[in-house]
Design a protein around this motif. Structure first.
Motif, PDB file in Angstrom:
ATOM      1  N   VAL A  38      33.937  43.366  59.891  1.00 57.01           N
ATOM      2  CA  VAL A  38      33.496  43.388  61.288  1.00 57.01           C
ATOM      3  C   VAL A  38      34.070  44.635  61.952  1.00 57.01           C
ATOM      4  CG1 VAL A  38      33.685  42.231  63.519  1.00 57.01           C
ATOM      5  CG2 VAL A  38      33.342  40.875  61.461  1.00 57.01           C
ATOM      6  N   THR A  39      33.261  45.270  62.806  1.00 52.91           N
ATOM      7  CA  THR A  39      33.725  46.384  63.639  1.00 52.91           C
ATOM      8  C   THR A  39      33.861  45.867  65.071  1.00 52.91           C
ATOM      9  OG1 THR A  39      32.777  48.160  62.318  1.00 52.91           O
ATOM     10  CG2 THR A  39      33.115  48.608  64.656  1.00 52.91           C
ATOM     11  N   VAL A  40      35.047  46.068  65.654  1.00 52.28           N
ATOM     12  CA  VAL A  40      35.334  45.643  67.018  1.00 52.28           C
ATOM     13  C   VAL A  40      35.493  46.890  67.868  1.00 52.28           C
ATOM     14  CG1 VAL A  40      36.878  44.368  68.536  1.00 52.28           C
ATOM     15  CG2 VAL A  40      36.466  43.541  66.214  1.00 52.28           C
ATOM     16  N   ALA A  41      34.665  47.023  68.910  1.00 51.46           N
ATOM     17  CA  ALA A  41      34.695  48.191  69.792  1.00 51.46           C
ATOM     18  C   ALA A  41      35.167  47.761  71.168  1.00 51.46           C
ATOM     19  CB  ALA A  41      33.304  48.822  69.890  1.00 51.46           C
ATOM     20  N   ASP A  42      36.194  48.463  71.702  1.00 58.23           N
ATOM     21  CA  ASP A  42      36.663  48.219  73.063  1.00 58.23           C
ATOM     22  C   ASP A  42      35.908  49.151  74.002  1.00 58.23           C
ATOM     23  OD1 ASP A  42      38.350  46.397  72.049  1.00 58.23           O
ATOM     24  OD2 ASP A  42      40.183  47.584  72.285  1.00 58.23           O
ATOM     25  N   ILE A  43      35.261  48.578  75.028  1.00 54.11           N
ATOM     26  CA  ILE A  43      34.390  49.323  75.938  1.00 54.11           C
ATOM     27  C   ILE A  43      35.091  49.451  77.285  1.00 54.11           C
ATOM     28  CG2 ILE A  43      32.112  49.465  76.981  1.00 54.11           C
ATOM     29  CD1 ILE A  43      32.145  49.520  73.908  1.00 54.11           C
ATOM     30  N   ASP A  44      35.213  50.689  77.774  1.00 56.58           N
ATOM     31  CA  ASP A  44      35.746  50.964  79.109  1.00 56.58           C
ATOM     32  C   ASP A  44      34.602  50.753  80.101  1.00 56.58           C
ATOM     33  OD1 ASP A  44      36.890  51.836  81.405  1.00 56.58           O
ATOM     34  OD2 ASP A  44      37.694  53.694  80.593  1.00 56.58           O
ATOM     35  N   LEU A  45      34.724  49.758  80.966  1.00 56.33           N
ATOM     36  CA  LEU A  45      33.637  49.352  81.859  1.00 56.33           C
ATOM     37  C   LEU A  45      33.595  50.152  83.157  1.00 56.33           C
ATOM     38  CD1 LEU A  45      33.834  45.470  81.475  1.00 56.33           C
ATOM     39  CD2 LEU A  45      32.306  47.067  80.323  1.00 56.33           C
ATOM     40  N   ARG A  46      34.327  51.258  83.245  1.00 56.41           N
ATOM     41  CA  ARG A  46      34.257  52.047  84.478  1.00 56.41           C
ATOM     42  C   ARG A  46      32.892  52.674  84.673  1.00 56.41           C
ATOM     43  NH1 ARG A  46      39.226  56.052  84.133  1.00 56.41           N
ATOM     44  NH2 ARG A  46      38.551  56.059  81.952  1.00 56.41           N
ATOM     45  N   PHE A  47      32.115  52.803  83.595  1.00 57.77           N
ATOM     46  CA  PHE A  47      30.791  53.394  83.736  1.00 57.77           C
ATOM     47  C   PHE A  47      29.867  52.514  84.564  1.00 57.77           C
ATOM     48  CE2 PHE A  47      30.128  50.469  80.265  1.00 57.77           C
ATOM     49  CZ  PHE A  47      28.817  50.063  80.396  1.00 57.77           C
ATOM     50  N   LEU A  48      30.217  51.210  84.778  1.00 57.88           N
ATOM     51  CA  LEU A  48      29.366  50.338  85.594  1.00 57.88           C
ATOM     52  C   LEU A  48      29.280  50.809  87.036  1.00 57.88           C
ATOM     53  CD1 LEU A  48      30.538  46.813  84.333  1.00 57.88           C
ATOM     54  CD2 LEU A  48      28.502  48.073  83.656  1.00 57.88           C
ATOM     55  N   SER A  49      30.332  51.536  87.513  1.00 61.99           N
ATOM     56  CA  SER A  49      30.315  52.004  88.902  1.00 61.99           C
ATOM     57  C   SER A  49      29.208  53.017  89.130  1.00 61.99           C
ATOM     58  CB  SER A  49      31.675  52.618  89.260  1.00 61.99           C
ATOM     59  OG  SER A  49      32.694  51.656  89.148  1.00 61.99           O
ATOM     60  N   ASP A  50      28.709  53.678  88.042  1.00 60.78           N
ATOM     61  CA  ASP A  50      27.614  54.645  88.200  1.00 60.78           C
ATOM     62  C   ASP A  50      26.342  53.961  88.687  1.00 60.78           C
ATOM     63  OD1 ASP A  50      29.410  56.490  87.284  1.00 60.78           O
ATOM     64  OD2 ASP A  50      28.687  56.437  85.207  1.00 60.78           O
ATOM     65  N   PHE A  51      26.187  52.638  88.366  1.00 63.61           N
ATOM     66  CA  PHE A  51      24.990  51.919  88.803  1.00 63.61           C
ATOM     67  C   PHE A  51      25.095  51.454  90.252  1.00 63.61           C
ATOM     68  CE2 PHE A  51      25.248  50.708  84.162  1.00 63.61           C
ATOM     69  CZ  PHE A  51      24.317  51.643  83.749  1.00 63.61           C
ATOM     70  N   LEU A  52      26.257  51.625  90.886  1.00 62.13           N
ATOM     71  CA  LEU A  52      26.481  51.118  92.239  1.00 62.13           C
ATOM     72  C   LEU A  52      26.776  52.248  93.212  1.00 62.13           C
ATOM     73  CD1 LEU A  52      28.750  48.057  91.354  1.00 62.13           C
ATOM     74  CD2 LEU A  52      26.268  48.099  91.610  1.00 62.13           C
ATOM     75  N   GLY A  53      26.180  53.419  93.006  1.00 63.88           N
ATOM     76  CA  GLY A  53      26.384  54.551  93.898  1.00 63.88           C
ATOM     77  C   GLY A  53      25.712  54.339  95.240  1.00 63.88           C
TER      78      GLY A  53
END
Length: 821
Positions: A174-189
């Motif tokens: 299994v490959t486990v990837a940790d995702i930095d969710l700061r990119f979600l703020s780009d959808f809330l400009g």
């Protein structure tokens, strides 16, 4: 001048003001209702428009977030291709993915058994760490489903989540990837949200994952907000209004991201959204003000035309009120006012006729009132005289004398009440010789009018004793020449004090006024008698306290000596308590990981703590768990799973402590028990197998109960015998007694091989208990972690006959030894 003042008062307080106010009120009401309806319609339209617009934005943003997560999943799945088999190939693929996808902060490669082989970030590389993820949901769920999304968590102020993707091939990892969710703020400009609104994204627990410029801080818990709490409940419905983090009202719209369990919220402050409504309300207020001025002018003109006839009626009514009944009111309006004037004139004639008769009645009432006032003055003087003394011997003669004065009777008797004998005893008399012998000195409560009056709490008047019922007081009174009697009870809330008897020689009725006066006099007399008794009791208690004071002073010296002795005893007790507290703390630490009887054994004698030191010994290890529990937890509510575990652990715990096993640990449904450690038993293998058979029977009944509730669960047991290293592990606040060695792994693997209802033991265990059990050999088992096949036997049942014979042989020497002693 007087007429001018009357006219001004009429204008300000009379019908003029009422008519004007009514007309003004009607106009204002109509304008206010119209303005309110228009404002309400505008408010609903504005609110609906704003909420619909924000809902569209929220749904669009939710779709973009879900698409971006799906794109991340697709890019991560690229590094799980089957062609990459070498660790170096995985490393190169991970490095390329980190360079291409900025949102990915860390990648971990887990082997087929859950061990970490590679961890790669933008700054570090860790190869072969061996960290065990076999029980991590990111490994177990991904191996079963192919792809899993872990709940978001925060590292500092940054939100992260994990996406786990299984590799192609059987047990490939299994490959486990940790995702930095700061990119979600780009959808809330600001371009997407707007200048007046603000937006934010929360996870399933209500924590903010991303926010617009005016929104709440990232990481803040908004689960208490109404609009967030409504969506977090089962079958929750979205709200159209709520509050922001500071408690101000907002209009809100939301959309869910079902794939991740997130929610996107768009909020706009209510004060900004309803600004047009405020302007409309201001216009309505101005319109109401204009209508108010017009209504006042119109009402004033209409009301003035009614002043002349009303003024005539008012003047005529004043003259009638002043006693001039010959005056007649002249009004010619041909309406209700003229009819009202005629009624006033008719009433004036009737009043003139009845006035003369009323004067006569007033004179009679005045005489009655004067007589009542005189009686009250006498009663006041009597009450003051009765209450002036606190000596009971002085109070009773005073009460009798005043009663004789009020009633103008020929004799007055006062009886005291003896509650123990239920008897009235003569205490004071006027008009009769108190010292004369006779039946009147003591009268029983049950057979006299005195008892009847005391029971009712009301006076009893007998106008003619000759016609009265036969009782003792009647015979005595008639013999003394008295023919009428009034019995007034002396009672209060505390009980009966006695009775006051008024005797007259002539027959005749007692007036109601006199009876009522005597009732009031009796109440005051009772108060005086109570005060006198209380004073006597207080005086006696004072003398007793003075005597007791000297006794207390004498005993104070003795108490001081005893206090000094107690201080010395307290010091000795403190030392003993401190020692006992140490023993209790020692037992508490042992009971963290040992059965209570073992902990008590260790604490009962010095030097037994060495039993917990690290050492090597032969032990029997029992490992058991539930078949199908993992699938059960996936399809069942957590509360039901916890109920099943409670019943399961309660049943096992009772048997473990009965057979004196040591509970090594348990994790979910898996339980491991040691025998022969730390306390040694010669028959530890027998104990373990017999306990396992009883466990199988007990849990079998539970599985039938669970099956009735719709749960398909089984119970398996594995038992191994061998040497292990034993001792304490952990830290000061949390210690455990553990065993380390291949025997524990063998018991665990045998448990894995056991089917529902099976007890699988190593061949060596079977050899130790063969004479007590029925067994069935199994095929050689190839167990994970063991290089050679393992010989195993299934335990079918425990032979009770052999067990009873064995127990009889074991207890015979002990019984013989007891008899010799």
């Amino acid at each position: 001048m007087i007429g001018v003042r009357d006219k001004i008062w009429f204008l300000r307080q009379g019908l003029f003001a009422k008519y004007v106010i009514s007309l003004v009120g009607l106009v204002v009401f109509v304008l206010a209702v119209n303005g309110a309806m228009e404002s309400w319609i505008s408010y609903r339209a504005t609110k609906t428009t704003l909420i619909d617009a924000m809902s569209e934005k929220a749904e669009a943003t939710a779709r973009r977030i879900e698409q971006s997560i799906s794109e991340l999943e697709r890019q991560i799945s690229w590094v799980t291709r089957a062609s990459a088999v070498a660790l170096e190939q995985h490393r190169a693929d991970y490095a390329q993915l980190l360079n291409q996808v900025p949102a990915v902060s860390q990648l971990s490669l887990l082997s087929g058994n859950g061990s970490e082989q590679l961890r790669l970030t933008r700054t570090t590389i860790l190869v072969g760490s061996g960290t065990d993820y076999s029980r991590d949901v990111r490994f177990t769920e991904t191996a079963a489903r192919g792809v899993t999304y872990a709940p978001a968590d925060f590292r500092g102020l940054r939100p992260y989540m994990s996406i786990a993707v299984s590799h192609s091939g059987f047990n490939a990892g299994v490959t486990v990837a940790d995702i930095d969710l700061r990119f979600l703020s780009d959808f809330l400009g600001d371009a997407q949200v707007g200048k007046a609104s603000f937006a934010y994204v929360v996870d399933s627990r209500g924590r903010v994952l991303a926010s617009s410029a005016k929104g709440p801080e990232v990481g803040k818990d908004l689960s208490k907000l109404p609009q967030v709490a409504a969506l977090m409940t089962p079958n929750g419905q979205a709200l159209a209004s709520g509050t922001d983090a500071d408690g101000y009202g907002v209009l809100t719209a939301s959309s869910a991201v079902p794939k991740l369990g997130w929610f996107v919220f768009f909020d706009q402050p209510t004060a900004q959204a309803l600004a047009p409504i405020r302007d409309q309300l201001l216009r309505v207020a101005l319109l109401i003000g204009l209508g108010l001025v017009v209504a006042i002018l119109a009402g004033t003109l209409l009301a003035r035309r009614m002043l002349i006839p009303i003024t005539a009626l008012r003047a005529g009514a004043r003259r009638l009120g002043g006693g001039d009944f010959s005056h007649r009111i002249d009004v010619r309006t041909a309406d209700e006012l003229e009819e009202l004037a005629d009624q006033f004139n008719s009433m004036a004639g009737q009043l003139h006729e009845t006035y003369s008769g009323l004067e006569t009645k007033v004179e009679e009432r005045t005489r009655d009132l004067a007589r009542s006032i005189n009686e009250l003055k006498v009663l006041e003087e009597v009450g003051r005289a009765v209450s002036s003394s606190l000596d009971l011997n002085a109070v009773l003669p005073t009460v009798a004398a005043r009663a004789l004065e009020i009633t103008h009777a020929d004799a007055v008797l006062i009886y005291s009440y003896d509650a123990a004998r239920h008897q009235f005893n003569l205490a004071e008399a006027i008009g009769i010789d108190k010292s004369a012998e006779g039946q009147h000195l003591a009268i029983d409560e049950g057979s006299s009018v005195l008892g009847e009056a005391a029971t009712k709490g009301e006076p009893i008047a007998i106008p003619d004793l000759a016609n009265a019922a036969d009782h003792l007081l009647r015979d005595v009174a008639i013999a003394a020449g008295f023919h009428s009697v009034l019995v007034v009870p002396l009672v209060d809330q505390k009980g009966i004090l006695g009775s006051l008897v008024v005797l007259r020689r002539g027959a005749g009725e007692f007036s109601p006024n006199l009876i009522g006066l005597m009732r009031t006099f009796a109440h005051q007399s009772v108060l005086a008698m109570r005060n006198a008794r209380l004073f006597t009791e207080v005086d006696q208690k004072g003398r007793e306290l003075a005597s007791a004071h000297s006794t207390v002073q004498q005993q104070a010296g003795k108490l001081q000596e005893q206090t000094d002795q107690l201080l010395n005893w307290n010091k000795s007790l403190e030392e003993r308590v401190e020692k006992q507290l140490g023993e209790i703390e020692r037992i508490r630490r042992l009971e963290r990981f040992l059965p209570p009887q073992v902990a008590q054994l260790i604490a009962s004698s010095d030097g037994h703590d060495s039993l917990l030191d690290s050492h090597r010994r032969e032990v029997t290890v029992v490992f058991c768990d539930l078949r199908g529990f993992t699938a059960f937890t996936e399809t069942t509510e957590p509360e039901e799973a916890m109920n099943v575990l409670r019943e399961y652990h309660a049943a096992l715990g009772e048997l473990i402590f009965r057979y004196e096993g040591t509970l090594d640990r348990y994790a979910g449904d898996g339980v491991m028990i040691l025998f022969n450690a730390p306390i040694q038993f010669a028959d530890h293998t027998k104990r373990a197998v017999k306990m396992a058979v009883e466990m199988r029977d007990t849990i079998g009944l539970l599985t039938q109960k669970w099956r009735n509730r719709g749960h398909s669960l089984g119970f398996g047991v594995g038992i191994a015998l061998g040497y292990a290293t034993l001792g304490q592990i952990g830290f000061e606040q949390r210690l455990e007694y553990a065993a380390i060695g291949s025997v524990t792994n063998l018991a665990s693997r045998l448990c894995d091989e056991a089917k529902a209802g099976q007890i699988v033991v190593a061949r060596r265990v079977y050899g130790m208990v063969e004479q007590w059990v029925d067994g069935k050999p199994l095929d050689d088992l190839h167990l994970k972690g063991f290089n050679h096949p393992v010989l195993a036997v299934e335990i079918l049942r425990w032979r009770e006959e052999a067990a009873e014979a064995e127990d009889a042989e074991a207890t015979a020497p002990a019984e013989l030894l007891r008899r010799k002693q």
